[in-house]
Design a protein around this motif. Sequence first.
Motif, mmCIF file in Angstrom:
data_model
loop_
_atom_site.group_PDB
_atom_site.id
_atom_site.type_symbol
_atom_site.label_atom_id
_atom_site.label_comp_id
_atom_site.label_asym_id
_atom_site.label_seq_id
_atom_site.Cartn_x
_atom_site.Cartn_y
_atom_site.Cartn_z
ATOM 1 N N THR A 65 0.839 -1.192 0.000
ATOM 2 C CA THR A 65 0.000 0.000 0.000
ATOM 3 C C THR A 65 0.874 1.242 0.000
ATOM 4 O O THR A 65 2.048 1.196 0.387
ATOM 5 N N ALA A 66 0.304 2.349 -0.426
ATOM 6 C CA ALA A 66 1.064 3.593 -0.496
ATOM 7 C C ALA A 66 1.393 4.102 0.898
ATOM 8 O O ALA A 66 0.593 4.000 1.828
ATOM 9 N N GLY A 67 2.614 4.677 1.043
ATOM 10 C CA GLY A 67 3.031 5.194 2.340
ATOM 11 C C GLY A 67 2.380 6.530 2.644
ATOM 12 O O GLY A 67 1.960 6.786 3.773
ATOM 13 N N GLU A 68 2.296 7.401 1.617
ATOM 14 C CA GLU A 68 1.710 8.727 1.807
ATOM 15 C C GLU A 68 0.913 9.106 0.565
ATOM 16 O O GLU A 68 1.242 8.698 -0.546
ATOM 17 N N SER A 69 -0.107 9.882 0.763
ATOM 18 C CA SER A 69 -0.916 10.515 -0.298
ATOM 19 C C SER A 69 -1.651 9.533 -1.212
ATOM 20 O O SER A 69 -2.307 9.949 -2.152
ATOM 21 N N GLY A 70 -1.512 8.248 -0.953
ATOM 22 C CA GLY A 70 -2.267 7.284 -1.738
ATOM 23 C C GLY A 70 -1.635 6.865 -3.048
ATOM 24 O O GLY A 70 -2.155 6.001 -3.751
ATOM 25 N N TRP A 71 -0.465 7.473 -3.410
ATOM 26 C CA TRP A 71 0.194 7.152 -4.672
ATOM 27 C C TRP A 71 1.364 6.201 -4.444
ATOM 28 O O TRP A 71 2.069 6.287 -3.432
ATOM 29 N N ARG A 72 1.567 5.318 -5.409
ATOM 30 C CA ARG A 72 2.757 4.457 -5.434
ATOM 31 C C ARG A 72 3.577 4.833 -6.673
ATOM 32 O O ARG A 72 3.023 4.905 -7.775
#
Length: 230
Positions: free
Chosen positions: A4-11
């Motif tokens: 899963t993304a660490g921050e802001s929802g983006w990978r």
Amino acid sequence: LSLTAGESGWRIIIVDAADDMNPNAANAMLKWLEEPPEKALFILIAHAPGRLLPTIRSRCRLQAFKPPQEEAFFSILQTLDPSIPDNDAATLYTLSSGAPGLAMQLWQHGLVEAYHQILDCLKPGNSPLAIVKTAEKLTGKRAGVSWQYLSILLQGLILRITALAGGQESYGAQSTEDEYAILQALAEHKPLDYWLLLWEKSVRLMEETQHVHLDEKQVLQQLLDAIKGK
């Protein structure tokens, strides 16, 4: 992408360098690009975009990064290391084609002094022994010169001579008068085809020396002799 993304929802996936991928890796990457997961950003760094699969290129947006202008280059170098003399900074600009990161690596590995030694042994009228002595100084454990960066230095030199032999005077524009005179004399000594073949040979020999441990001194001497036109 399984995380899963660490921050802001983006990978964000960075492939450096994408043009080094073998066919299996390229095809696997193509599948991700054809059906990318939601909120996933792929950044493919390519030094030779023509080596990428056409299907990969067609699914990417090209963003070209050019070296900074000359004034900005010198400003960056001054910020990174104020101790670099102006004349050496000018030499680094030529050797690195304006790339500050590479310029700093060349500076830290002593390649400016190595470049001057190479130019000196290639001067018209110099004894053939000058090449032998230069090859001895620049190779071996005591020399302290990285073969990786020496390869960049020598291939860049051959490239500039090749360009001059092909009539591209702009490749000598950043050189000092003495340097330009040496490069121009070498370029005029052999036809363009000679320099093109020597460029290919230098790339192959430098890589083989690094990976299969050829004798560095012999390879450097061989290439310097070839540049001198022997």
